[in-house]
Design a protein around this motif. Structure first.
Motif, PDB file in Angstrom:
ATOM      1  N   TRP A  42      -0.734  -6.282  -6.853  1.00  0.00           N
ATOM      2  CA  TRP A  42      -0.629  -4.900  -6.375  1.00  0.00           C
ATOM      3  C   TRP A  42       0.079  -4.011  -7.399  1.00  0.00           C
ATOM      4  O   TRP A  42      -0.337  -2.884  -7.637  1.00  0.00           O
ATOM      5  CB  TRP A  42       0.120  -4.873  -5.039  1.00  0.00           C
ATOM      6  CG  TRP A  42      -0.743  -5.301  -3.901  1.00  0.00           C
ATOM      7  CD1 TRP A  42      -0.990  -6.583  -3.491  1.00  0.00           C
ATOM      8  CD2 TRP A  42      -1.511  -4.458  -3.043  1.00  0.00           C
ATOM      9  NE1 TRP A  42      -1.852  -6.579  -2.416  1.00  0.00           N
ATOM     10  CE2 TRP A  42      -2.187  -5.296  -2.122  1.00  0.00           C
ATOM     11  CE3 TRP A  42      -1.682  -3.080  -2.955  1.00  0.00           C
ATOM     12  CZ2 TRP A  42      -3.023  -4.774  -1.137  1.00  0.00           C
ATOM     13  CZ3 TRP A  42      -2.507  -2.566  -1.967  1.00  0.00           C
ATOM     14  CH2 TRP A  42      -3.172  -3.415  -1.073  1.00  0.00           C
ATOM     15  N   PRO A  45       0.814  -1.215   0.000  1.00  0.00           N
ATOM     16  CA  PRO A  45       0.000   0.000   0.000  1.00  0.00           C
ATOM     17  C   PRO A  45       0.853   1.275   0.000  1.00  0.00           C
ATOM     18  O   PRO A  45       0.600   2.203  -0.773  1.00  0.00           O
ATOM     19  CB  PRO A  45      -0.830  -0.130   1.273  1.00  0.00           C
ATOM     20  CG  PRO A  45      -0.968  -1.614   1.458  1.00  0.00           C
ATOM     21  CD  PRO A  45       0.365  -2.175   1.049  1.00  0.00           C
ATOM     22  N   THR A  98       1.367   3.857  -3.240  1.00  0.00           N
ATOM     23  CA  THR A  98       1.057   5.273  -3.084  1.00  0.00           C
ATOM     24  C   THR A  98       2.209   6.132  -3.582  1.00  0.00           C
ATOM     25  O   THR A  98       2.021   7.096  -4.341  1.00  0.00           O
ATOM     26  CB  THR A  98       0.755   5.591  -1.601  1.00  0.00           C
ATOM     27  OG1 THR A  98      -0.419   4.885  -1.197  1.00  0.00           O
ATOM     28  CG2 THR A  98       0.539   7.093  -1.408  1.00  0.00           C
ATOM     29  N   GLN A 136      -4.357  -7.199   2.756  1.00  0.00           N
ATOM     30  CA  GLN A 136      -5.677  -6.549   2.720  1.00  0.00           C
ATOM     31  C   GLN A 136      -6.616  -7.223   1.719  1.00  0.00           C
ATOM     32  O   GLN A 136      -7.331  -6.578   0.961  1.00  0.00           O
ATOM     33  CB  GLN A 136      -5.523  -5.057   2.394  1.00  0.00           C
ATOM     34  CG  GLN A 136      -4.716  -4.284   3.413  1.00  0.00           C
ATOM     35  CD  GLN A 136      -4.520  -2.824   3.034  1.00  0.00           C
ATOM     36  OE1 GLN A 136      -5.083  -2.325   2.059  1.00  0.00           O
ATOM     37  NE2 GLN A 136      -3.711  -2.117   3.815  1.00  0.00           N
TER      38      GLN A 136
END
Length: 373
Positions: A177, A144, A148, A170
């Motif tokens: 991802w 994550p 970002t 998650q």
């Protein structure tokens, strides 16, 4: 001796199915890019979610071909920079330099052994185009945070999933991802073939189409070559064998987690620095259980004498390898310390309770040699 990894016993669990799969391929008379290969690609894609899976010859090729495809599409150029963890296995670096791209080594987070997102900004330059996070030892990197940062700076992300088959962050498996991901099915991996094999996973249909040609001499149609490409095909036999083992991957990973939990709960030797799981349990598939010890040689000798086999992953960091003289000037103290101290304890989906107990007892019985200072 408790083996570090008993591939014979791991394979024996599926012996009858593996023989049946191999016989099916032999009897078909079709040995390259046949029905088994197509079926494995569908099943491996379905295992992850909506995506494309492209079988290739090995894990290194999986990473190398993605970068090459991005160069051929004009999204990368030779000399562009790729941010990569400094403490990874050398294959991650080789994929970069094979494409005449420049590896920029980033120190890891000591808790997870993975790429430290907080260090990415300092490594960023106008030539940075890709981040190559490695899910080292089976623990998912902080995707994550990495994603970002990547989106903020318009960077591609290529996940190295060679050691993390089935890890989840998650609710999403690693490999989905980034923009693409490379997997190795080397026999010792959590999902291992009976030889070399690999795959790329991506949600990008254009990239998937390019890779299907690139792995096959740059050809979609026999004798018609769209681009210059290598021969990097996942052969029919390995695809059939992987199809047998894939349905057992989640259960095998859960057994590894059970072993790891016992190690974490019952190893109580203050001379041993235990690994830390960052994130929930699903985020780590424990491809390796890696501890740190100041006197590694003495620790290994003790465990060997106690009947426990160990392996060092890895004794020499990439920036100290002879093949990369241009990197040897780098000052990477965290990486250097990790490679000097790490030792991998036995862990596998076939370890018995008694074997785990014996390892724990041997580790707890270790006493470091007195300091001469």
């Amino acid at each position: 001796m408790i083996p570090f990894l008993n591939l014979k016993d791991i394979t024996a669990r599926h012996r009858a199915e593996l023989i049946e799969a191999a016989t099916r391929v032999i009897d078909s008379g079709w040995f390259i890019h046949g029905r088994e290969h197509e079926a494995f690609e569908r099943e491996f894609a379905a295992f992850h979610g909506p995506c494309h899976a492209i079988g290739v010859a090995n894990g290194l090729d999986a990473l190398t071909l993605v970068l090459r495809a991005w160069i051929q599409s004009g999204e990368l150029r030779e000399g562009d920079e790729v941010l990569v963890p400094a403490n990874t296995y050398i294959a991650s670096i080789l994929a970069i330099t094979e494409n005449r791209l420049v590896p920029v080594l980033v120190e890891p987070d000591e808790a997870s052994f993975n790429l430290d997102p907080d260090r990415l900004a300092a490594a960023l330059t106008p030539r940075t185009r890709v981040i190559l996070p490695v899910h080292l030892y089976g623990q998912a990197a902080d995707m994550p945070a990495i994603m970002t940062f990547a989106r903020q700076h318009s960077l591609k992300v290529l996940e190295d999933c060679a050691q993390a088959h089935g890890a989840v962050i998650q609710g999403s498996r690693v490999g989905l991802w980034g923009d693409a991901a490379g997997f190795s099915f080397y026999p010792g991996k959590n999902l291992g073939a009976l030889g070399d094999a690999g795959a790329v996973v991506t949600r990008d249909p254009k990239l998937a189409d390019a890779l299907r040609a690139l792995r096959n001499y740059g050809s979609h149609v026999k004798y018609q070559n769209r681009t210059q490409g290598p021969n990097s095909r996942l052969d029919e036999l390995q695809a059939a064998l992987l199809r047998v083992k894939l349905p057992h991957l989640d259960a095998d990973n859960e057994h590894r987690r059970t072993v790891a939990r016992r190690y974490l709960q019952q190893i109580r030797n203050p001379a041993i620095r235990l690994p830390q799981r960052v994130g929930d349990e699903a985020s780590h598939v424990w491809h390796l259980f890696v501890v740190r010890v100041l006197d590694r040689d003495g620790f290994v000798r003790h465990l060997t004498a106690s009947g426990v086999q160990t392996v060092v992953h890895y004794p020499i960091p990439p920036h100290r390898q002879d093949c990369y003289p241009a990197l040897q000037h780098l000052d990477l103290p965290i990486t250097t310390a990790i490679h000097r101290e790490v030792v991998s304890l036995p862990i596998s989906p076939v370890m018995s309770d008694s074997e785990v107990e014996s390892v724990i007892q041997a580790v707890n019985a270790y006493s470091p040699a007195p300091s001469r200072g």
